[in-house]
Design a protein around this motif. Structure first.
Motif, short mmCIF file in Angstrom:
data_model
loop_
_atom_site.label_atom_id
_atom_site.label_comp_id
_atom_site.label_asym_id
_atom_site.label_seq_id
_atom_site.Cartn_x
_atom_site.Cartn_y
_atom_site.Cartn_z
N ALA A 13 48.11 -4.29 -1.28
CA ALA A 13 47.31 -3.07 -1.16
C ALA A 13 47.24 -2.35 -2.49
N GLY A 14 46.17 -1.59 -2.67
CA GLY A 14 46.03 -0.74 -3.85
C GLY A 14 45.34 -1.44 -5.01
N ASP A 15 45.57 -0.91 -6.20
CA ASP A 15 44.85 -1.40 -7.39
C ASP A 15 45.03 -2.89 -7.63
N VAL A 16 46.14 -3.45 -7.17
CA VAL A 16 46.44 -4.84 -7.49
C VAL A 16 45.75 -5.80 -6.51
N ALA A 17 45.20 -5.27 -5.43
CA ALA A 17 44.61 -6.14 -4.41
C ALA A 17 43.16 -6.48 -4.73
N ARG A 18 42.74 -7.62 -4.24
CA ARG A 18 41.36 -8.09 -4.41
C ARG A 18 40.93 -8.57 -3.05
N SER A 19 40.03 -7.85 -2.39
CA SER A 19 39.72 -8.24 -1.03
C SER A 19 38.22 -8.32 -0.80
N PRO A 20 37.81 -9.18 0.11
CA PRO A 20 36.38 -9.36 0.37
C PRO A 20 35.84 -8.21 1.18
N HIS A 21 34.64 -7.76 0.83
CA HIS A 21 34.05 -6.63 1.56
C HIS A 21 32.69 -7.03 2.11
N PRO A 22 32.54 -6.95 3.44
CA PRO A 22 31.30 -7.41 4.06
C PRO A 22 30.07 -6.61 3.63
N LEU A 23 30.27 -5.33 3.28
CA LEU A 23 29.11 -4.53 2.87
C LEU A 23 28.56 -4.98 1.54
N PHE A 24 29.39 -5.66 0.80
CA PHE A 24 28.99 -6.05 -0.55
C PHE A 24 29.01 -7.56 -0.68
N GLY A 25 28.40 -8.20 0.32
CA GLY A 25 28.23 -9.65 0.29
C GLY A 25 29.54 -10.41 0.31
#
Lengths: 412, 464
Positions: free
Chosen positions: B293-305
């Motif tokens: 979680a937080g600045d170190v995380a990289r997660s997929p976001h459905p709103l942005f493809g």
């Protein structure tokens, strides 16, 4: 029952003491078109999103005339004074509000309200001292009304002894905010406009005095201050002064009176407040949710076709945002009809939201916190004499007209 | 019951380790307790301080209004944790489920939350970075040192990099009456975050407030005197500046080095995770016990493809920490996705800047309210015919409306008639990002559900 009759029931004085079951029924149709073309919006998320929607105007000049004008009063229309910022859209609204904020709050006066604490506490003590030797008091006439009036007078620089002069004008202006269809609505509007002009004339005189010999009050600052936006014109100053004087006390009276009434109906909370004055902060927030002094905003107009929760509100339609109903929306607040000062995530609509968010909110909060804490602390065994108490006529600015309370004495 | 059983046992007596004792770590810990986790909780942080808030460091603290050690984060509740502060995590053993610490100790866990955040990107040449007078600004100690130096009234401050931190530092310097030069590699301040159209406004703001702003320029060398004090900076246009203080504001680096070799999908762009904050391993297989979680995380976001977004946003740290914590102690079907719409704010040169969505995805920008010339406006960014982001200067109270536009994939150019229309009408122009790097467009996704606190994704296949 059609929703049109439902709205009439809500504005009907007979239901003033407890409109909440009617709001619950209204929420079954979150966006409802009323018989006369008014759209009521009664659910939390829809109200909240419309409060941030630039397609809604607060300027009555954008309204398409209704077939039946009775449900769309606007005492500021066609008056000799221009609309106050509450009835303007950006950019005019923003400029006026910025100018009005300079002597009131951050960034220029960040501690103004905080620094009034001592003064407010003294006023409250003096008023309660006045109950000495009595067994009963009217919490409205003896407390909830005089306190905010003194506060706004001091803040604005209006002589408190003039209260008898502006009281009548203020009453007349506020009664015209009542959107209930009634006999003589047009006459009421005319009289209200006249009262607004007279109150304006009175304040213009004061402003002139303050301009010549400025004090530390807001009218002096507004009349002499020169910030990056320049200064208000004379007419803008008068119309702002009228707004601040009226809004500065007509709403707080109800917040305090509704608060006292709610506490007396919940003696265990009253007891907790007596023991723990820190409870005042979340308690007042919960009051603003549970019994908001401003029940609804009847003065928005759609500038375009707006789709809300699957209903298309056509351009030019008047929109009523039912704040008090949104505050009791069970899809936003668990157990919404319960008065719970310990409630978390209490983002109520008591002060509205968006660019017209209550200008005086920090002051109203502090006034209510201090007033209710002191009432709880000092009245010995207070009891409601009448429940429900008699209410004011107005369904928009809703609150008790009188609140007789008996008690067994005062603590120091 | 068979699914619930282990979860219930874990909630009661499991061991959770949170690496990273800043905003995300603290909020996650509070959420764990709030939601009924009664097991052992260990908080590991490399700084000696308890959790504190960073946004004030480049604002109130640098203005001398708040002491650097006065930004401790308010606690929402007691978390009853074992704190291991001042000791960095140095490694992770996924098989044995242990975190290795810099002091040689190890801490075992059943579930781990990685919230190690970012650090300031240092000046690339060590000898120059070590000069007295060269600062970065990320930690409260950094802010304390810089505030102290600014209070000593240096003749000129050089800020290297005009992103948000650099611009806020420059703003604070001007407010303190200090001479300041800002050197920016790009064509304008904030250009990477908000594009060239808004960057031009930011440049005007800086210059109006007396900043010596120099764009399309790099600092080639920092020069010290024999005593090791910063004296001069050399610029790529061949000029030199006499400066006593240089603030390196070249962005952040994600703290993932300690995970090297652990088998987690962690690298310079962060730790990849799924929408439920579960970290991926290097094979792209989702772990079930490692959350991020937080600045170190990289997660997929459905709103942005479904792009993997890594966000250095305060609000994201809070929301993602809450989701991660909830999912850590919930059985599969009770888990929620992290669908926060990116949002951030900045205060500089007397202007309140707010943004929602992902502006750098925007191809075009249209001012929809107010006026650029007055530096008070709201503008929407468009991507493939929809609103993808918005930014406001002193117009923050409208931001919720634009967030709803983004969430509902409202058309761009904006088709609404509203209050405060810009004088020239709404006219889209290229948003002018230096490096668009636009993603390909996938199937459309809409956010549904009545309550924004209870969001679900509805998948709508793309039309053939």
């Amino acid at each position: 029952m059609t929703s049109g009759t439902l709205l009439h029931q809500i504005t009907d004085y007979a239901n003033r003491a407890d409109p909440y079951p009617l709001y619950a029924e209204l929420r079954r149709t979150p966006v409802a078109r009323q018989d006369d073309g008014v759209y009521t919006v009664s659910t939390y998320w829809e109200i909240n999103s419309l409060l941030h929607d630039p397609r809604l105007s607060s300027d009555a000049r954008n309204r398409v005339p209704l077939a039946d004008g009775s449900l769309s009063p606007d005492p500021e229309e066609d008056a000799a004074l221009p609309p106050s910022f509450i009835r303007l859209d950006p950019p005019e609204h923003d400029r006026m509000r910025r100018l009005a904020t300079r002597p009131f709050g951050p960034p220029n006066c960040p501690r103004r309200i905080h620094d009034m604490r001592g003064e407010l506490a003294r006023m409250v003590s003096d008023l309660i001292d006045g109950f000495e030797g009595r067994e009963q008091a009217d919490i409205v006439d003896d407390f909830a009304y005089p306190f905010p009036v003194m506060v706004i007078c001091n803040l604005l620089g209006v002589p408190h002894q003039d209260e008898t002069r502006f009281h009548g004008w203020a009453d007349t202006i506020v009664s015209a905010l009542d959107p209930s269809p009634a006999e003589g609505a047009a006459e009421r509007q005319r009289v209200a406009q006249q009262a607004r002009t007279e109150l304006g004339r009175y304040l213009a005189g004061l402003i002139e005095e303050h301009r010549r010999t400025p004090g530390h009050d807001m009218l002096s600052a507004l009349a002499t201050d020169h910030g990056p936006d320049g200064r208000m014109s004379q007419l803008e100053l008068i119309t702002t002064a009228v707004l601040l004087l009226i809004a500065g006390h007509e709403t707080t009276v109800n917040l305090i009176a509704n608060g006292a009434l709610t506490l007396l109906r919940h003696p265990e909370v009253l007891g907790r407040l007596r023991e723990d004055p820190d409870l005042a902060v979340p308690l007042v927030e919960e009051l603003l949710r549970y019994e908001p002094p401003v029940q609804l905003l009847p003065q928005r107009t759609a500038l375009a076709d707006v789709d809300v929760a699957g209903t298309l509100i056509p351009k030019g339609s008047p929109i009523w945002l039912m704040l008090a109903s949104g505050n009791r929306d069970p899809r936003r607040f668990p157990d919404a009809d319960r008065f719970d000062p310990g409630r978390r995530d209490n983002q109520h609509l008591g002060f509205g939201s968006g660019i017209h968010y209550c200008f005086g909110a920090p002051l109203a909060r502090l006034e209510a916190q201090i007033a209710l804490t002191e009432l709880a602390r000092r009245l010995v065994n207070p009891r409601l004499v009448e429940d429900p108490p008699p209410y004011r006529q107005n369904p928009v600015l809703r609150g008790p007209r009188h609140l007789p309370v008996s008690f067994d004495g005062l603590t120091a | 019951m068979s699914v619930d059983g282990p979860t219930r046992t874990f909630r009661r007596q499991g061991r959770v380790v949170v690496v990273g004792a800043s905003l995300a770590g603290l909020r996650a810990a509070e959420t764990l307790r709030e939601e009924g986790f009664t097991g052992a909780l260990t908080m590991i942080g490399d700084e000696p301080h308890g959790p504190y808030d960073r946004p004030p460091l480049s604002k109130q603290v640098l203005l001398g209004k708040t002491p650097a050690d006065g930004t401790a984060l308010p606690r929402r509740r007691a978390i009853d944790a074992e704190w291991r502060l001042g000791v960095a995590a140095t490694g992770l053993d996924l098989t044995e489920k242990r975190v290795r610490l810099a002091d040689g100790q190890e801490v075992g866990f059943d579930r781990l939350l990685i919230a190690t955040g970012t650090r300031a990107r240092p000046w690339p040449r060590d000898a120059e970075a070590d000069l007295d007078g060269v600062f970065v600004l990320r930690t409260s100690d950094d802010a304390a040192r810089l505030d102290q130096r600014l209070a000593a009234r240096p003749r000129r401050v050089l800020v290297i990099g005009a992103g948000f931190t650099g611009s806020e530092v420059a703003s604070a310097c001007r407010e303190r009456g200090l001479e300041v030069t800002v050197a920016e590699r790009g064509p304008a301040p904030l250009v990477g975050a908000l594009g060239g159209v808004i960057g031009a406004i930011a440049a005007e703001l800086q210059r109006e407030h007396g900043v010596d702003l120099r764009c399309c320029i790099t600092v080639t060398a920092l020069e010290g005197d024999p005593a090791g004090r910063l004296r001069r900076a050399h610029l790529s246009d061949g000029t030199a500046l006499d400066v006593d203080v240089a603030v390196i504001a070249l962005g952040a680096m994600r703290n993932t080095e300690w995970l090297a070799g652990s088998g987690l999908g962690a690298g310079p762009r962060g730790v990849a995770c799924d929408a439920g904050c579960r970290a991926f391993d290097v094979h792209g297989i989702v772990t079930d016990d490692i959350f991020v979680a937080g600045d170190v995380a990289r997660s997929p976001h459905p709103l942005f493809g479904y792009q993997f977004l890594s966000l250095e946003h305060w609000g994201n740290a809070v929301a993602q920490a809450e989701t991660a914590a909830h999912n850590m102690i919930s059985a599969g079907p009770d888990r929620r996705p992290h669908l926060w719409v990116p949002a951030f704010w900045s205060a500089q040169f007397g202007v309140n800047i707010k943004s929602v969505g992902v502006p750098p995805m925007g191809e075009e920008i249209a001012v929809t309210q107010g006026s650029l010339a007055e530096h008070r406006f709201a503008a929407a960014y468009g991507f493939q015919g929809r609103v993808i982001a918005a930014v406001s200067f002193d117009h923050a109270r409208w931001i919720d409306f634009y967030r709803e536009r983004i969430e509902s994939a409202a058309p761009f150019p904006p088709d609404f008639t509203g209050v405060d229309r810009p004088p020239g009408g709404v006219r889209p122009v290229p948003a002018d990002f230096p490096d668009p790097a636009l993603p390909t467009h996938g199937p459309t996704v809409t956010l549904s559900g009545y309550s924004p606190s209870d969001r679900r994704v509805t998948f709508t296949p793309a039309r053939a």
